[in-house]
Scaffold this motif. Structure first.
Motif, short mmCIF file in Angstrom:
data_model
loop_
_atom_site.label_atom_id
_atom_site.label_comp_id
_atom_site.label_asym_id
_atom_site.label_seq_id
_atom_site.Cartn_x
_atom_site.Cartn_y
_atom_site.Cartn_z
N THR A 1 0.84 -1.20 0.00
CA THR A 1 0.00 0.00 0.00
C THR A 1 0.88 1.26 0.00
N ASP A 2 1.92 1.18 0.80
CA ASP A 2 2.89 2.26 0.88
C ASP A 2 3.47 2.60 -0.49
N MET A 3 3.88 1.56 -1.20
CA MET A 3 4.50 1.75 -2.51
C MET A 3 3.49 2.28 -3.52
N GLN A 4 2.23 1.83 -3.38
CA GLN A 4 1.18 2.34 -4.27
C GLN A 4 1.04 3.85 -4.09
N THR A 5 1.07 4.27 -2.82
CA THR A 5 0.97 5.70 -2.54
C THR A 5 2.15 6.45 -3.15
N VAL A 6 3.35 5.89 -2.99
CA VAL A 6 4.54 6.51 -3.58
C VAL A 6 4.35 6.66 -5.08
N LEU A 7 3.87 5.60 -5.72
CA LEU A 7 3.72 5.63 -7.18
C LEU A 7 2.68 6.68 -7.59
N LEU A 8 1.53 6.71 -6.90
CA LEU A 8 0.49 7.67 -7.25
C LEU A 8 0.98 9.10 -7.06
N ASP A 9 1.72 9.34 -5.96
CA ASP A 9 2.29 10.67 -5.70
C ASP A 9 3.20 11.09 -6.83
N ILE A 10 4.10 10.17 -7.19
CA ILE A 10 5.08 10.51 -8.23
C ILE A 10 4.37 10.73 -9.56
N GLN A 11 3.37 9.90 -9.83
CA GLN A 11 2.66 10.02 -11.11
C GLN A 11 1.99 11.39 -11.25
N LYS A 12 1.58 11.99 -10.12
CA LYS A 12 0.98 13.32 -10.20
C LYS A 12 1.96 14.31 -10.80
N GLU A 13 3.26 14.13 -10.51
CA GLU A 13 4.26 15.04 -11.05
C GLU A 13 4.66 14.68 -12.47
N ILE A 14 4.88 13.39 -12.70
CA ILE A 14 5.57 13.03 -13.95
C ILE A 14 4.61 12.70 -15.08
N ARG A 15 3.39 12.28 -14.78
CA ARG A 15 2.40 12.02 -15.81
C ARG A 15 2.94 11.15 -16.92
N LYS A 16 3.52 10.03 -16.57
CA LYS A 16 4.02 9.11 -17.59
C LYS A 16 2.92 8.15 -17.99
N THR A 17 3.15 7.47 -19.11
CA THR A 17 2.25 6.40 -19.51
C THR A 17 2.72 5.15 -18.78
N ILE A 18 1.93 4.71 -17.80
CA ILE A 18 2.36 3.58 -16.98
C ILE A 18 1.52 2.36 -17.30
N VAL A 19 2.18 1.25 -17.55
CA VAL A 19 1.47 -0.02 -17.71
C VAL A 19 1.79 -0.86 -16.49
N PHE A 20 0.77 -1.21 -15.74
CA PHE A 20 0.98 -1.87 -14.45
C PHE A 20 0.29 -3.22 -14.46
N ILE A 21 1.08 -4.27 -14.22
CA ILE A 21 0.54 -5.63 -14.20
C ILE A 21 0.27 -6.04 -12.76
N THR A 22 -0.85 -6.65 -12.50
CA THR A 22 -1.10 -7.16 -11.15
C THR A 22 -2.10 -8.30 -11.18
N HIS A 23 -2.11 -9.10 -10.12
CA HIS A 23 -3.15 -10.12 -10.00
C HIS A 23 -4.14 -9.73 -8.89
N ASP A 24 -3.94 -8.55 -8.34
CA ASP A 24 -4.68 -8.12 -7.15
C ASP A 24 -5.67 -7.04 -7.57
N LEU A 25 -6.97 -7.33 -7.47
CA LEU A 25 -7.98 -6.39 -7.95
C LEU A 25 -7.97 -5.10 -7.14
N ASP A 26 -7.76 -5.20 -5.82
CA ASP A 26 -7.71 -3.98 -5.01
C ASP A 26 -6.64 -3.04 -5.52
N GLU A 27 -5.48 -3.62 -5.83
CA GLU A 27 -4.38 -2.82 -6.36
C GLU A 27 -4.77 -2.21 -7.70
N ALA A 28 -5.41 -3.05 -8.54
CA ALA A 28 -5.82 -2.58 -9.86
C ALA A 28 -6.77 -1.41 -9.74
N LEU A 29 -7.75 -1.53 -8.84
CA LEU A 29 -8.76 -0.48 -8.70
C LEU A 29 -8.15 0.79 -8.14
N ARG A 30 -7.19 0.61 -7.25
CA ARG A 30 -6.60 1.79 -6.62
C ARG A 30 -5.74 2.57 -7.62
#
Lengths: 295, 348
Positions: B205-234
């Motif tokens: 969860t911590d790392m997800q927050t880090v990623l979302l924070d950073i994405q607000k600045e950098i606005r990159k095209t991110i492709v994220f693979i996961t098997h966890d729906l909660d992570e996907a939805l977040r």
């Protein structure tokens, strides 16, 4: 039923003719090309003589100090340094210094040669399965063929002396270098390689940044093995005129001088241990980053 | 780093078959041969079946599926760590499939960066040397390598650990190094292959927050693979669900939760806390001016947040407004609760 009890063989005349033809063919080849092949090995000859003169001309305290410094750089262990120095002092006290220096210089040249030849071949094998399939049986032959057998053509071609001795030693000692380089590179973690690819590494960058550094401990084990095998060839090499600790052993065998044999044999063991401890300590120091684990 | 400069990714008619005669299998598959048939009768393994995905620029596209669904194979097509059997992969206006070896290397160096499930750090290099890796490969001057690396090490919260080796760090910290290594590359596309799956739930969860924070600045095209729906939805601005190499459903997190395409997706969605995903506009009643509540919420508010507002104002229902503040609907506590605890189909 005769051929059931006695193995049917090629008839004796054909066999004799075959051996004779091959021998004569090789002899003719030697006469025709021996000199030019010998001159091909001239640089090796000069390298050997240079290494031997360097060690013999340097005053013994300087040599011992140099060995101590190398041992310290490689191992960072006072125990290993002290062991090396004491071993060399004892060898010198028993009046085997010059022979030891000759042997050390030859081992040094053989090891350098084995590394220069072995690492590129090992890298090639790691990259190509086909090359691996070709080289592996060749290495098997090099390691199992009795060394006397390949001494014959080498001596016929190059005569007696240092160079044929070195060639025989290198043939015997290079296989572990090649095998362990190949193995080390093949064992590199696939995930890390994929990461290197994903960042757009060229194959040279991958080799230099990832494969060689991660294979280095295994490659160092190969260097260590090569040195040990080269040392075990010292006596055989002395039969074709390589000077050093092997010659007194040979003399001892011929004349049943028990003590002479044991002293020189122990001197060989002594320098083997020095080489081994230094190269092993260096190899494990290369792996330091693997040991410190989180937690 | 303007958003307009980021290329989107378009995957068209992508097929991947593993086996010696893969190309010849595609026509068979197009005629409807099943995965099991392909394996049993033809000895080939189906990786991806006619995948079409449009990934918008500057957004997080999540690709979700269980193991064996082909999600890792799919992400590896984008930088061609895996070669497709058929299809196109357009990044901006370049087709990755058509690239030669040299072009592909340049593309990987400058356009993409990747974060791996098992971190894949170089064990013989310390944190700093790991993070400069991509820039080193690009041939950037050493001073600039260190500058960029130090900035990103700082940004992911690893300042002071520059000289540590990966083995000395915890899993979460190692993946921060992996993230910093990818970000230091300054590539417009960030590929994250189950990047947080190997981490403990809290650290994840911590790392997800880090990623979302950073994405607000950098606005990159991110492709994220996961098997966890909660992570996907977040994380996901858009989500694509894969099953057995086929796209089952694509859409926003709302689409997935409210309208699961089939039983497979529904099984996933059941376990999800809907209040955090669904927006009030999806479940609100039509606006009734005679029964107007003074408490208002924007229509993009999640159900959880709306319930909070309702509680604070202690009233019967909320007025839902659009971006301009015009009322568009209303929602009562009863409706809110029902939407949170029951599937959308059952709401009257």
């Amino acid at each position: 039923m005769d051929s059931f009890w006695k193995f049917p063989t090629m008839d004796a005349d054909t066999l004799r003719l075959l051996k004779k033809n091959i021998d004569e063919g090789f002899r003719a080849f030697t006469r025709a090309y021996g000199d030019s092949i010998e001159s091909l090995f001239n640089p090796l000859q000069s390298f050997l003589i240079w290494a031997e003169r360097l060690l013999l001309a340097t005053p013994w305290p300087v040599v011992i100090a140099a060995v101590a410094v190398i041992a310290w750089i490689a191992s960072r262990s006072m125990k290993i340094v002290a062991g090396c120095v004491v071993t060399l002092l004892v060898i010198g006290w028993f009046d085997m210094w010059d022979d030891t220096m000759k042997t050390v210089s030859m081992i040094f040249v053989c090891t350098v040669l084995a590394i220069v030849i072995g690492i590129p071949i090992g890298i090639g094998m790691a990259r190509s399965n086909r090359l691996q399939r070709i080289v592996n049986p060749v290495l098997d032959v090099m390691q199992t063929m009795p060394s006397f057998v390949y001494l014959i053509p080498v001596v016929m071609l190059l005569g007696i002396g240092r160079v044929p001795g070195v060639i025989a030693v290198v043939i015997y000692a290079v296989p572990p270098m090649i095998r362990l380089t190949n193995l080390g590179i093949r064992m590199v973690d696939k995930d890390v390689l994929e990461a290197a690819d994903a960042f757009g590494s060229s194959s040279w960058q991958k080799l230099r940044n990832v494969q060689l550094p991660l294979a280095l401990p295994t490659i160092m084990a190969g260097v260590n093995q090569t040195i040990m095998m080269a040392l075990s060839m010292v006596v055989i090499a002395s039969m074709i005129g390589v000077q050093g600790l092997g010659q007194p052993v040979l003399k001892a065998i011929a004349n049943q001088y028990f003590t002479l044999g044991v002293f020189n044999g122990l001197a060989i063991v002594g320098i083997a241990i020095i080489f081994d401890r230094i190269s092993q300590a260096y190899g494990s120091r290369l792996q330091k980053h693997r040991e410190i684990v989180h937690g | 780093m303007a958003e307009a400069n980021q290329p989107g990714i378009e995957i068209r008619n992508l097929w991947k078959v593993f086996g010696p005669n893969a190309k010849a299998m595609v026509p068979l598959l197009e005629q409807g041969t099943s995965k099991a048939e392909l394996n049993g009768r033809h000895g080939h393994v189906l990786g991806l079946r006619n995948v079409n995905v449009t990934m918008p620029a500057g957004a997080i596209q999540v690709i979700m599926g269980l193991s064996g669904s082909g999600k890792s194979t799919l992400i590896r097509h984008i930088n061609r760590l895996v070669d497709p059997t058929a299809g196109e992969i357009l990044v901006g206006d370049e087709d990755v499939v058509q690239m030669g070896a040299h072009e592909l290397r340049e593309f990987r160096r400058h356009k993409t960066a990747m974060v791996f499930q098992k971190f894949a750090l170089l064990p013989h290099r310390n944190v700093l040397e790991n993070v400069v890796y991509g820039l080193e490969i690009q041939g950037v001057a050493r001073r600039r390598q260190v500058e960029a690396a130090t900035r990103w090490i700082d940004r992911v919260g690893l300042a002071g650990f520059e000289k540590h080796y990966p083995n000395q760090l915890s899993g979460g910290m190692q993946q921060r190094v992996g993230l910093a290594r990818a970000l230091a590359n300054d590539a417009p596309i960030l590929l994250m292959d189950e990047a947080f799956s190997a981490l403990d739930p809290l650290i994840r969860t911590d790392m997800q927050t880090v990623l979302l924070d950073i994405q607000k600045e950098i606005r990159k095209t991110i492709v994220f693979i996961t098997h966890d729906l909660d992570e996907a939805l977040r994380l996901g601005d858009r989500i694509t669900i894969l099953r057995d190499g086929e796209v089952v459903q694509q859409g926003t997190s709302q689409d997935i939760v409210l309208r699961p395409a089939d039983d497979y997706v529904e099984a996933f969605v059941k376990e999800v806390s809907r209040g955090r995903v669904v927006h009030v506009e999806a479940v609100m009643a039509p606006f009734n001016p005679e029964d107007r509540s003074l408490a208002t919420v924007p229509r993009q508010t999640t159900l959880d947040a709306a319930a909070n507002v309702l509680m604070q104002h202690d009233c019967e229902h909320l007025t839902v407004t659009d971006e301009a503040g015009t009322p568009v609907g209303q929602i009562s506590l009863r409706q809110l609760l029902r939407a949170i605890v029951t599937p959308a189909d059952d709401i009257g």
